[in-house]
Design a protein around this motif. Sequence first.
Motif, PDB file in Angstrom:
ATOM      1  N   LEU A   1      12.522  33.106  17.440  1.00 24.41           N
ATOM      2  CA  LEU A   1      13.962  33.179  17.177  1.00 24.41           C
ATOM      3  C   LEU A   1      14.691  32.360  18.234  1.00 24.41           C
ATOM      4  O   LEU A   1      14.297  32.357  19.402  1.00 24.41           O
ATOM      5  CB  LEU A   1      14.425  34.634  17.215  1.00 24.41           C
ATOM      6  CG  LEU A   1      13.608  35.592  16.336  1.00 24.41           C
ATOM      7  CD1 LEU A   1      14.206  37.003  16.390  1.00 24.41           C
ATOM      8  CD2 LEU A   1      13.545  35.086  14.904  1.00 24.41           C
ATOM      9  N   ARG A   2      15.758  31.682  17.776  1.00 23.18           N
ATOM     10  CA  ARG A   2      16.499  30.837  18.716  1.00 23.18           C
ATOM     11  C   ARG A   2      17.983  31.154  18.672  1.00 23.18           C
ATOM     12  O   ARG A   2      18.774  30.364  18.124  1.00 23.18           O
ATOM     13  CB  ARG A   2      16.243  29.354  18.413  1.00 23.18           C
ATOM     14  CG  ARG A   2      14.812  28.965  18.759  1.00 23.18           C
ATOM     15  CD  ARG A   2      14.595  27.475  18.729  1.00 23.18           C
ATOM     16  NE  ARG A   2      13.361  27.135  19.435  1.00 23.18           N
ATOM     17  CZ  ARG A   2      12.548  26.131  19.112  1.00 23.18           C
ATOM     18  NH1 ARG A   2      12.840  25.353  18.086  1.00 23.18           N
ATOM     19  NH2 ARG A   2      11.459  25.900  19.810  1.00 23.18           N
ATOM     20  N   PRO A   3      18.351  32.285  19.238  1.00 15.21           N
ATOM     21  CA  PRO A   3      19.772  32.641  19.244  1.00 15.21           C
ATOM     22  C   PRO A   3      20.575  31.621  20.047  1.00 15.21           C
ATOM     23  O   PRO A   3      20.079  31.057  21.021  1.00 15.21           O
ATOM     24  CB  PRO A   3      19.793  34.020  19.914  1.00 15.21           C
ATOM     25  CG  PRO A   3      18.522  34.071  20.707  1.00 15.21           C
ATOM     26  CD  PRO A   3      17.517  33.266  19.942  1.00 15.21           C
ATOM     27  N   ALA A   4      21.827  31.403  19.604  1.00  8.82           N
ATOM     28  CA  ALA A   4      22.668  30.386  20.239  1.00  8.82           C
ATOM     29  C   ALA A   4      23.569  30.975  21.311  1.00  8.82           C
ATOM     30  O   ALA A   4      24.242  30.237  22.019  1.00  8.82           O
ATOM     31  CB  ALA A   4      23.517  29.686  19.178  1.00  8.82           C
TER      32      ALA A   4
ATOM     33  N   ARG B   1      17.776  35.708   9.836  1.00  7.44           N
ATOM     34  CA  ARG B   1      18.137  34.400   9.281  1.00  7.44           C
ATOM     35  C   ARG B   1      19.560  34.448   8.726  1.00  7.44           C
ATOM     36  O   ARG B   1      20.336  33.500   8.893  1.00  7.44           O
ATOM     37  CB  ARG B   1      17.135  33.994   8.198  1.00  7.44           C
ATOM     38  CG  ARG B   1      16.995  32.497   8.005  1.00  7.44           C
ATOM     39  CD  ARG B   1      15.886  32.164   6.993  1.00  7.44           C
ATOM     40  NE  ARG B   1      14.552  32.151   7.574  1.00  7.44           N
ATOM     41  CZ  ARG B   1      13.579  33.036   7.287  1.00  7.44           C
ATOM     42  NH1 ARG B   1      13.782  34.007   6.410  1.00  7.44           N
ATOM     43  NH2 ARG B   1      12.407  32.937   7.878  1.00  7.44           N
TER      44      ARG B   1
ATOM     45  N   GLU C   1      24.401  36.592  19.399  1.00 11.51           N
ATOM     46  CA  GLU C   1      23.245  36.456  18.505  1.00 11.51           C
ATOM     47  C   GLU C   1      22.019  37.183  19.056  1.00 11.51           C
ATOM     48  O   GLU C   1      21.224  37.733  18.292  1.00 11.51           O
ATOM     49  CB  GLU C   1      22.945  34.970  18.231  1.00 11.51           C
ATOM     50  CG  GLU C   1      24.033  34.315  17.371  1.00 11.51           C
ATOM     51  CD  GLU C   1      23.637  32.956  16.809  1.00 11.51           C
ATOM     52  OE1 GLU C   1      24.467  32.375  16.091  1.00 11.51           O
ATOM     53  OE2 GLU C   1      22.510  32.475  17.071  1.00 11.51           O
TER      54      GLU C   1
ATOM     55  N   LEU D   1      21.754  34.446  12.088  1.00  9.10           N
ATOM     56  CA  LEU D   1      21.658  33.307  13.016  1.00  9.10           C
ATOM     57  C   LEU D   1      21.664  31.975  12.273  1.00  9.10           C
ATOM     58  O   LEU D   1      21.780  30.929  12.904  1.00  9.10           O
ATOM     59  CB  LEU D   1      20.370  33.397  13.851  1.00  9.10           C
ATOM     60  CG  LEU D   1      20.429  34.196  15.158  1.00  9.10           C
ATOM     61  CD1 LEU D   1      20.882  35.629  14.900  1.00  9.10           C
ATOM     62  CD2 LEU D   1      19.093  34.174  15.871  1.00  9.10           C
TER      63      LEU D   1
ATOM     64  N   GLN E   1      18.468  27.663  11.395  1.00  9.94           N
ATOM     65  CA  GLN E   1      17.963  27.058  12.634  1.00  9.94           C
ATOM     66  C   GLN E   1      17.637  28.105  13.697  1.00  9.94           C
ATOM     67  O   GLN E   1      17.009  27.805  14.709  1.00  9.94           O
ATOM     68  CB  GLN E   1      18.952  26.015  13.179  1.00  9.94           C
ATOM     69  CG  GLN E   1      20.153  26.562  13.927  1.00  9.94           C
ATOM     70  CD  GLN E   1      21.226  27.158  12.977  1.00  9.94           C
ATOM     71  OE1 GLN E   1      20.993  27.341  11.776  1.00  9.94           O
ATOM     72  NE2 GLN E   1      22.378  27.482  13.523  1.00  9.94           N
ATOM     73  N   GLY E   2      18.023  29.349  13.441  1.00  8.76           N
ATOM     74  CA  GLY E   2      17.774  30.413  14.418  1.00  8.76           C
ATOM     75  C   GLY E   2      16.429  31.086  14.245  1.00  8.76           C
ATOM     76  O   GLY E   2      16.035  31.908  15.076  1.00  8.76           O
TER      77      GLY E   2
ATOM     78  N   ARG F   1      18.540  28.126  24.225  1.00 10.72           N
ATOM     79  CA  ARG F   1      19.849  27.644  23.735  1.00 10.72           C
ATOM     80  C   ARG F   1      21.016  28.279  24.499  1.00 10.72           C
ATOM     81  O   ARG F   1      22.161  27.847  24.342  1.00 10.72           O
ATOM     82  CB  ARG F   1      19.991  27.921  22.235  1.00 10.72           C
ATOM     83  CG  ARG F   1      19.124  26.992  21.380  1.00 10.72           C
ATOM     84  CD  ARG F   1      19.205  27.341  19.911  1.00 10.72           C
ATOM     85  NE  ARG F   1      20.462  26.970  19.274  1.00 10.72           N
ATOM     86  CZ  ARG F   1      20.848  27.446  18.078  1.00 10.72           C
ATOM     87  NH1 ARG F   1      20.082  28.327  17.429  1.00 10.72           N
ATOM     88  NH2 ARG F   1      21.985  27.063  17.552  1.00 10.72           N
TER      89      ARG F   1
END
Lengths: 457, 457
Positions: free
Chosen positions: B44-47, B10, B51, B13, B16-17, B92
């Motif tokens: 997890l939402r790496p951009a 957190r 990330e 990222l 939001q990650g 993403r």
Amino acid sequence: VVDAFLDEVRGRLGPQGVVTDPDVLRTHSVDWTGRWAGRTPAVLRPAGTAEVAEVVRSARRHAVALVPQGGRTGLVGGSVPLRGEVLVDLRRLDRLDPVDAAAGQVTVGAGVTLQRLQDHVAAAGWAFGVDIGARGTATLGGMVATNAGGNHVVRYGSMRHQVLGLEAVLGTGEVLAANLAGLVKDNTGFDLAGLLCGSEGTLGIVTAARLALVAPVAEAATALVGYRTIGDAVAAAATLRRAPDLHALELVLGPGLDLVAAHQQAPVPLAPTPPAALLVEVASSRAGSDLAAQLAAAVAGGPEPAGAAVATTAPDRARLWGWREAHPEVAAGLGIVHKADVTLPAAATARFLDEVPALVERCAPGATTLLYGHLGDGNLHVNVVGPDPDDDGPIDAVLDLVLALDGSVSAEHGIGTAKVAWLERQRGAVAVSAMAAVRRALDPDGVLNPAVLTPRT
Amino acid sequence: VVDAFLDEVRGRLGPQGVVTDPDVLRTHSVDWTGRWAGRTPAVLRPAGTAEVAEVVRSARRHAVALVPQGGRTGLVGGSVPLRGEVLVDLRRLDRLDPVDAAAGQVTVGAGVTLQRLQDHVAAAGWAFGVDIGARGTATLGGMVATNAGGNHVVRYGSMRHQVLGLEAVLGTGEVLAANLAGLVKDNTGFDLAGLLCGSEGTLGIVTAARLALVAPVAEAATALVGYRTIGDAVAAAATLRRAPDLHALELVLGPGLDLVAAHQQAPVPLAPTPPAALLVEVASSRAGSDLAAQLAAAVAGGPEPAGAAVATTAPDRARLWGWREAHPEVAAGLGIVHKADVTLPAAATARFLDEVPALVERCAPGATTLLYGHLGDGNLHVNVVGPDPDDDGPIDAVLDLVLALDGSVSAEHGIGTAKVAWLERQRGAVAVSAMAAVRRALDPDGVLNPAVLTPRT
């Protein structure tokens, strides 16, 4: 240590499996270019896969390094004993199974030459997709291990694209059989056959391969097409790469054509000699297509040509090919040839062709530079004549430019021992350390080709 | 442990990650079949690639296991958190570069869907060689990682054949860039891109790929060709596999055609319904060829057909395709479908088709067996309706037969978690231990997809 190893191997392979005749050792310790020469205590001649496995297991036990060897036609010092390794000659593994006509595949031993494979499959109504000049000597095991290329990569891909499966003795001494049934679709884990293909004998010794065959060419049309500028030729290549039935797409430049003309005492078939020309070939496995018209239509989709010579009969096509194929011979006639075998991204090719002659001139004033190659797949050959035999400056400068343009410093010849210094710059530190880790995984004791690719200490 | 890991991620990222909303976690923990479901503490939402690398490095530090996830359209339980792993949603990473027209290539982020890629390249005058039904949801990262196949493998090959290069975060946390320039010829060491393709997220998390494009189809001809026996259809396929411009080669059998006819309330276009039929398609990127005549000539080279229906317009071709494509739907209409996705060697295909119905009948009396598939590349789908939902007996018996005939128990779907028990019988102990060793080399701490392929303890 080596004596104990050789005794053990002799006990398992029999006396004919271990050769120590000094003349034989000398012959096998040099590649065909003569540039790469080493020394070896013995040439082992296993008669089959089980004997290769015995050899590798003995080598592990005795901590003896091995260099696998086929026809010794490589160009990067990958098959000769530069550190005094024991040689493993694989030419007795000469299994050549009947063509599986239902699948269009064949299984072949590592020691079979390309020519023998070609003759064998032609007799059964098939062809093999890779052809190289060394066909009479190069063996399939070596061609798989080095992922050989050639004139028709643009149509059929390199060796890796023909290899459906393979058998190999890993550095652990275990025998890996990877899809020898030749399944086109087998999505069960890592592609170990593809990994070993191009690994240059560092992960395993290839003992057999299951190869895809292609339909033989029934008809072909070949054209030598001139262009007003190098940029036009490169732009035309981008269009022609999409042409249906494309079979070859080669580049030659004006100075090269003039040198070949002088050498052959024949006029360039395009007058005046254009700055650049493409040798374009379309071919089909079915008769009755109008391939010459098809070729003309494909050419018409690109920049306007400055003349073209077209051939559809075998002898006429061979004559046109001569304007491309004579280049290495013409270069050799001028003196010691310094060579680079590189790939450029399509978008950087014109710039590379434009800059190289001046770059070489700065490094070696008065040198002659010949540029030609398999433009269809981005592979160009750089031949420089003039510098001293041990002057690597011009070629190093060319390779620096290749890297700056995101190209490859070895398009088809591999890394071997000759290009080890360039590997990390080409692939990056992460890839090199990944390769070294994979290598330790499959050859934990470092017995296979230790000086090659990512040298073992 | 996981909390400390999530806090660290957190921090890197941003909020939001790291998603911990229970509804989101539930959605992401089940694949689309509903058969494979797990639990996860976080998605997890790496951009971007950097990330993803942060995530993997943190996971190593905290000994937390990860499951990479794209569109969750896999069929073998390879993308869901069956051991409570943390999910890494890669959608993403949706980079989609302009088409490189000079090279005929494009670079695409892992999170881009196949449909978006297809639309993007079509607008630039190109096509992509792999198409699958899940195109609207499946992502390129997952398609690369699982080496997806589909209807046109016979023409263009599977994903591995389209992947020229890729970027991935290895299990070490390092970022591997392998031939992102898309060089067709780069013979400098191991084919790491090919190795990662089909590795099912066990060696690295694919973040981007450099893909080869193909010329779009300008014209096509499709035929449904009946044969008097299954053996004739298989023999015809062996001939048709060599047909120029072959674009698809599918098999259906008489009982399947009759079921589709009942379902569609339309007569089978071949009367009487033949025991077997091939759906044959030829296609060309140039207009003006007489593809129907070409198709007829190709069919004439094999056993005598028992009728044929030919189509050259898009709607007529789609109608013919319907006789093949309705099979899964028809099977589902009969009840719970037990499925096998297998490849047979060409020489064993007729025997397999002959034996399977009786084999299933012995295991599950009264069951309905549907057989159809991509015969051009040996890939057959077996659908069995009748046995209890948890009765694996008939499918296990089919897979036993596949192995006895040197086939593959997973033609295109992969191993995932569902087929782990079959891997060693398929590939052999040497290959499995080689895969495990390669895996330890590139993911030393076992953080990537630990339950998949060769499970980490």
